[in-house]
Design a protein around this motif. Structure first.
Motif, PDB file in Angstrom:
ATOM      1  N   THR A 530       0.834  -1.204   0.000  1.00  0.00           N
ATOM      2  CA  THR A 530       0.000   0.000   0.000  1.00  0.00           C
ATOM      3  C   THR A 530       0.870   1.256   0.000  1.00  0.00           C
ATOM      4  O   THR A 530       0.599   2.225  -0.707  1.00  0.00           O
ATOM      5  CB  THR A 530      -0.921   0.008   1.237  1.00  0.00           C
ATOM      6  OG1 THR A 530      -1.769  -1.134   1.201  1.00  0.00           O
ATOM      7  CG2 THR A 530      -1.777   1.271   1.274  1.00  0.00           C
ATOM      8  N   ASN A 531       1.931   1.230   0.806  1.00  0.00           N
ATOM      9  CA  ASN A 531       2.852   2.363   0.849  1.00  0.00           C
ATOM     10  C   ASN A 531       3.443   2.637  -0.522  1.00  0.00           C
ATOM     11  O   ASN A 531       3.422   3.777  -1.013  1.00  0.00           O
ATOM     12  CB  ASN A 531       3.958   2.066   1.865  1.00  0.00           C
ATOM     13  CG  ASN A 531       4.965   3.197   1.990  1.00  0.00           C
ATOM     14  OD1 ASN A 531       5.738   3.479   1.079  1.00  0.00           O
ATOM     15  ND2 ASN A 531       4.971   3.837   3.143  1.00  0.00           N
ATOM     16  N   TRP A 532       3.951   1.598  -1.158  1.00  0.00           N
ATOM     17  CA  TRP A 532       4.623   1.794  -2.444  1.00  0.00           C
ATOM     18  C   TRP A 532       3.643   2.076  -3.578  1.00  0.00           C
ATOM     19  O   TRP A 532       3.984   2.802  -4.520  1.00  0.00           O
ATOM     20  CB  TRP A 532       5.498   0.586  -2.754  1.00  0.00           C
ATOM     21  CG  TRP A 532       6.703   0.540  -1.880  1.00  0.00           C
ATOM     22  CD1 TRP A 532       6.977  -0.331  -0.869  1.00  0.00           C
ATOM     23  CD2 TRP A 532       7.800   1.461  -1.907  1.00  0.00           C
ATOM     24  NE1 TRP A 532       8.166  -0.018  -0.270  1.00  0.00           N
ATOM     25  CE2 TRP A 532       8.699   1.071  -0.891  1.00  0.00           C
ATOM     26  CE3 TRP A 532       8.112   2.572  -2.689  1.00  0.00           C
ATOM     27  CZ2 TRP A 532       9.884   1.746  -0.640  1.00  0.00           C
ATOM     28  CZ3 TRP A 532       9.300   3.245  -2.439  1.00  0.00           C
ATOM     29  CH2 TRP A 532      10.164   2.838  -1.430  1.00  0.00           C
ATOM     30  N   SER A 533       2.434   1.533  -3.495  1.00  0.00           N
ATOM     31  CA  SER A 533       1.416   1.860  -4.508  1.00  0.00           C
ATOM     32  C   SER A 533       1.049   3.339  -4.419  1.00  0.00           C
ATOM     33  O   SER A 533       0.920   4.024  -5.445  1.00  0.00           O
ATOM     34  CB  SER A 533       0.170   0.991  -4.306  1.00  0.00           C
ATOM     35  OG  SER A 533       0.467  -0.369  -4.450  1.00  0.00           O
ATOM     36  N   SER A 534       0.887   3.832  -3.195  1.00  0.00           N
ATOM     37  CA  SER A 534       0.577   5.250  -2.995  1.00  0.00           C
ATOM     38  C   SER A 534       1.752   6.117  -3.440  1.00  0.00           C
ATOM     39  O   SER A 534       1.566   7.184  -4.029  1.00  0.00           O
ATOM     40  CB  SER A 534       0.250   5.514  -1.522  1.00  0.00           C
ATOM     41  OG  SER A 534      -0.811   4.709  -1.078  1.00  0.00           O
ATOM     42  N   ASN A 535       2.960   5.657  -3.141  1.00  0.00           N
ATOM     43  CA  ASN A 535       4.167   6.365  -3.558  1.00  0.00           C
ATOM     44  C   ASN A 535       4.227   6.469  -5.079  1.00  0.00           C
ATOM     45  O   ASN A 535       4.529   7.527  -5.645  1.00  0.00           O
ATOM     46  CB  ASN A 535       5.390   5.618  -3.015  1.00  0.00           C
ATOM     47  CG  ASN A 535       6.685   6.395  -3.181  1.00  0.00           C
ATOM     48  OD1 ASN A 535       6.863   7.133  -4.140  1.00  0.00           O
ATOM     49  ND2 ASN A 535       7.598   6.197  -2.253  1.00  0.00           N
ATOM     50  N   PHE A 536       3.954   5.347  -5.753  1.00  0.00           N
ATOM     51  CA  PHE A 536       3.968   5.324  -7.221  1.00  0.00           C
ATOM     52  C   PHE A 536       2.943   6.302  -7.792  1.00  0.00           C
ATOM     53  O   PHE A 536       3.237   7.074  -8.714  1.00  0.00           O
ATOM     54  CB  PHE A 536       3.682   3.907  -7.714  1.00  0.00           C
ATOM     55  CG  PHE A 536       3.624   3.780  -9.206  1.00  0.00           C
ATOM     56  CD1 PHE A 536       4.780   3.851  -9.971  1.00  0.00           C
ATOM     57  CD2 PHE A 536       2.413   3.594  -9.856  1.00  0.00           C
ATOM     58  CE1 PHE A 536       4.730   3.739 -11.352  1.00  0.00           C
ATOM     59  CE2 PHE A 536       2.347   3.482 -11.233  1.00  0.00           C
ATOM     60  CZ  PHE A 536       3.513   3.549 -11.987  1.00  0.00           C
ATOM     61  N   LEU A 537       1.731   6.267  -7.237  1.00  0.00           N
ATOM     62  CA  LEU A 537       0.672   7.156  -7.715  1.00  0.00           C
ATOM     63  C   LEU A 537       1.072   8.616  -7.583  1.00  0.00           C
ATOM     64  O   LEU A 537       0.972   9.391  -8.546  1.00  0.00           O
ATOM     65  CB  LEU A 537      -0.613   6.881  -6.926  1.00  0.00           C
ATOM     66  CG  LEU A 537      -1.772   7.854  -7.167  1.00  0.00           C
ATOM     67  CD1 LEU A 537      -2.281   7.728  -8.604  1.00  0.00           C
ATOM     68  CD2 LEU A 537      -2.904   7.607  -6.169  1.00  0.00           C
TER      69      LEU A 537
END
Length: 618
Positions: A530-537
């Motif tokens: 979730t952290n990295w998905s949000s970071n990517f977005l």
């Protein structure tokens, strides 16, 4: 080793296929005799009363007071008292935490180095906004896959081997980026590094949590965040020193391979997590590691046996765990909280400030790459300094209070940054087809096709055949633009400082505390992803947002997300300070809202509520 006799567990039939078979094989405390249920034994130890061994009828003496205190679960201990009077940690603990935290250093270095390298690569290769976003976002894309894969691999391979694998992946990615002949290979190298970052970002906090004595857990897990901020600071210093060097950006990436090599050299003396060893039935190895961890504690042998017994009991209670078990009410609630915290850490905009700090400072009026990188160093140093402050207060003030304070302060900082950018670039979208419509130089130079002409006194097409004095920087600014520049810088530093105090480290700490052993790897992998998905977005849309809804509105959008995150934390996050992992698990099964949980009596009620729910289910 001698005869192996499995401990008799009351109420559970003997099952040779059980994953617990052999756990008592080398345990001198229980070998060769039947014993009472581990949970019953632990209760008797906590009460400090003597009892009769079930098979031998031997009298087990009264538990020493120090041991009773170490395993007592009724009331959280005061971390201030522990800091003042508690035993000193052994050098072994400092060694294993330091080696593990090198992964955090690489995590931070990669986050920071792209900020300095990007402004150079953009000019050298002529990258547009979308290509810049892909260079930044590629690492987070790889990290999503790396984080998700850990859910299974951490339990199967163990924490040590997984940390070693992430180090090898780091080196491979660093080499790809260093020798990248073009844009595609550079992006590929960033993806490879991202896989290593994703694995390390989930494995390392979990490992440190599992090797840390209970009352030192908050500070030791936060050390990993300190190395992340230290890595960012080192990256900015390197970028500042190499900005004007030929192929300097390649050296920026190459330097990241050196700490990884050091970590790999330390791996032969790096132990596996005792919890993982116990789960695999390797009790002797786990005992040796725990003996070194608790070497400076009074009655350390008793503490070690209590720890082994505690982990053994949890494994017996939880049995085999699948992803479906994450849907159980208490566990699902903890997973949701962890995912909210990790999403908040990214969606409030901090990593875009780090990734694009040099770009943002150029927007704010610092004209050259060199000067933008210089002030980026101040931002990174502030983050590291406040993380040190967080380490000193996190076990005294608590996770919940620091997190709420951090979110409130970040909201204020983002509002001020947005106001400052109105004075610097105006409240305009950077999507005009006519360069002359940009009223300020700051807005003009954000559009790649435009430049500022001193002779014309306004924004023009960036074509030297038409305007010889066209430039991509603002040299002669008004007093309001100058003031806006410094307000933006001060607000950025304040925003970063308050982030470092709470939101920068608390999500990783809480994630390492709120899951029981059986589900920890699988649950943490979802939160990390979730952290990295949000970071990517957020990294993929930041420049686009500044161009389409204005820079000011972009920062105000982040401020709104801070407000939403504040409300969710207030309503959903329990304080975990000074509580055992078992107590924390009971909290998330309770019906008492976090903002009403203030007393030990209520904590006991939480445990009672959760046990009642379990009995109803049975």
């Amino acid at each position: 080793m001698g005869d192996i006799t499995r401990a008799k567990v009351v109420g559970q039939p003997y099952d040779p296929a059980s994953p617990l078979e052999g756990l008592a094989a080398s345990d001198q405390m229980y070998q060769g005799k039947s014993v009472t249920h581990p949970a019953e034994r632990q209760q008797l130890l906590a009460q400090g009363t003597s009892y009769i061994d079930e098979s031998t009828c031997e009298d087990v003496p009264e538990t020493p007071t120090s041991l009773r205190e170490s395993i007592e679960d009724a009331t959280p201990r005061d971390a201030t008292e522990v800091a003042a009077n508690g035993p000193a940690l052994s050098l072994f603990v400092f060694y294993i935490v330091s080696v593990a935290a090198i992964s955090g250093l690489l995590f931070g270095y990669d986050t920071g180095v792209i900020a300095g390298a990007l402004v150079v690569i953009k000019d050298e290769w002529g990258l547009n906004s979308l290509q810049q976003e892909f260079v930044v976002g590629a690492t987070t894309l790889g990290a999503i896959g790396g984080g998700l894969s850990c859910g299974v691999l951490a339990d199967y391979l163990g924490r040590k081997l997984l940390t070693t694998i992430s180090a090898v992946i780091f080196i491979a990615g660093a080499l790809l980026m260093t020798f990248a002949p073009g844009y595609a290979v550079l992006v590929g190298g960033r993806v490879v590094v991202g896989v290593g970052v994703g694995i390390a970002s989930m494995t390392v906090p979990m490992y440190i949590s599992e090797v840390s004595p209970r009352d030192y857990r908050g500070r030791l897990v936060t050390v990993n965040v300190l190395t992340i901020t230290g890595g960012q600071l080192i990256a900015y210093l390197v970028a500042w020193g190499l900005t004007d060097t030929h192929n300097g950006w390649r050296w920026m990436f190459a330097i990241s391979a050196f700490p990884v090599a050091l970590q790999l050299c330390c791996m032969p003396w790096f132990p596996e997590s005792p919890r993982h060893l116990i789960k695999k039935g390797q009790i002797d190895r786990a005992r040796r590691v725990l003996n070194r961890i608790y070497a400076n504690f009074p009655n350390s042998p008793d503490l070690v046996e209590a720890e082994i017994n505690d982990v053994w009991t949890r494994i017996a209670e939880e049995g085999s765990v699948s992803y479906r078990d994450l849907l159980q009410p208490g566990i699902l609630r903890a997973v949701i909280v962890a995912c909210i915290l990790q999403a908040s850490q990214q969606l409030t905009g901090f990593n875009t400030v780090m990734y694009y700090s040099s770009t943002i400072l150029k927007m704010a009026g610092f004209s050259s790459n060199k000067s933008a990188n210089q002030f980026s160093i101040a931002i990174a140093a502030t983050n590291m300094l406040m993380t040190i402050v967080a380490i000193s207060v996190v076990d005294r003030l608590g996770r919940r209070r620091l997190l709420l304070t951090s979110l409130a302060g970040m909201c204020l900082g983002l509002v001020l940054i947005g106001i400052a950018f109105i004075f610097i670039v105006g409240f305009v979208k950077i999507t005009s087809n006519d360069c002359t419509t940009y009223p300020k130089c700051g807005a003009c130079i954000l559009d790649d096709k435009c430049g500022w002409s001193a002779s014309a006194g306004h924004c023009v097409v960036n074509d030297r055949s038409l305007f010889e004095d066209v430039v991509s920087q603002c040299n002669n600014r008004t007093s309001s633009e100058e003031a806006g520049t410094w307000v933006a810088l001060v607000s950025l530093i304040f925003y970063v400082a308050i982030y470092g105090l709470g939101l920068g480290n608390i999500p990783w700490l809480v994630q390492s505390e709120i899951f029981s052993h059986g589900v920890r790897s699988k649950a943490a992998s979802f939160a990390t992803a979730t952290n990295w998905s949000s970071n990517f977005l957020i990294s993929m849309i930041f420049l686009t947002l500044t161009q389409h809804i204005t820079a000011s509105a972009t920062f105000w959008l982040f401020a709104v997300i801070c407000v939403i995150s504040f409300m969710l934390v207030f309503l959903m996050l329990y304080e975990t300070k000074g509580r055992s992992l078992e107590e924390v698990r009971e909290l998330f099964k309770s019906n008492i809202p976090p903002y009403r949980l203030n007393t030990a009596k209520q904590l006991a009620q939480c445990a009672g509520d959760s046990r009642a729910e379990e009995e109803e289910e049975e």
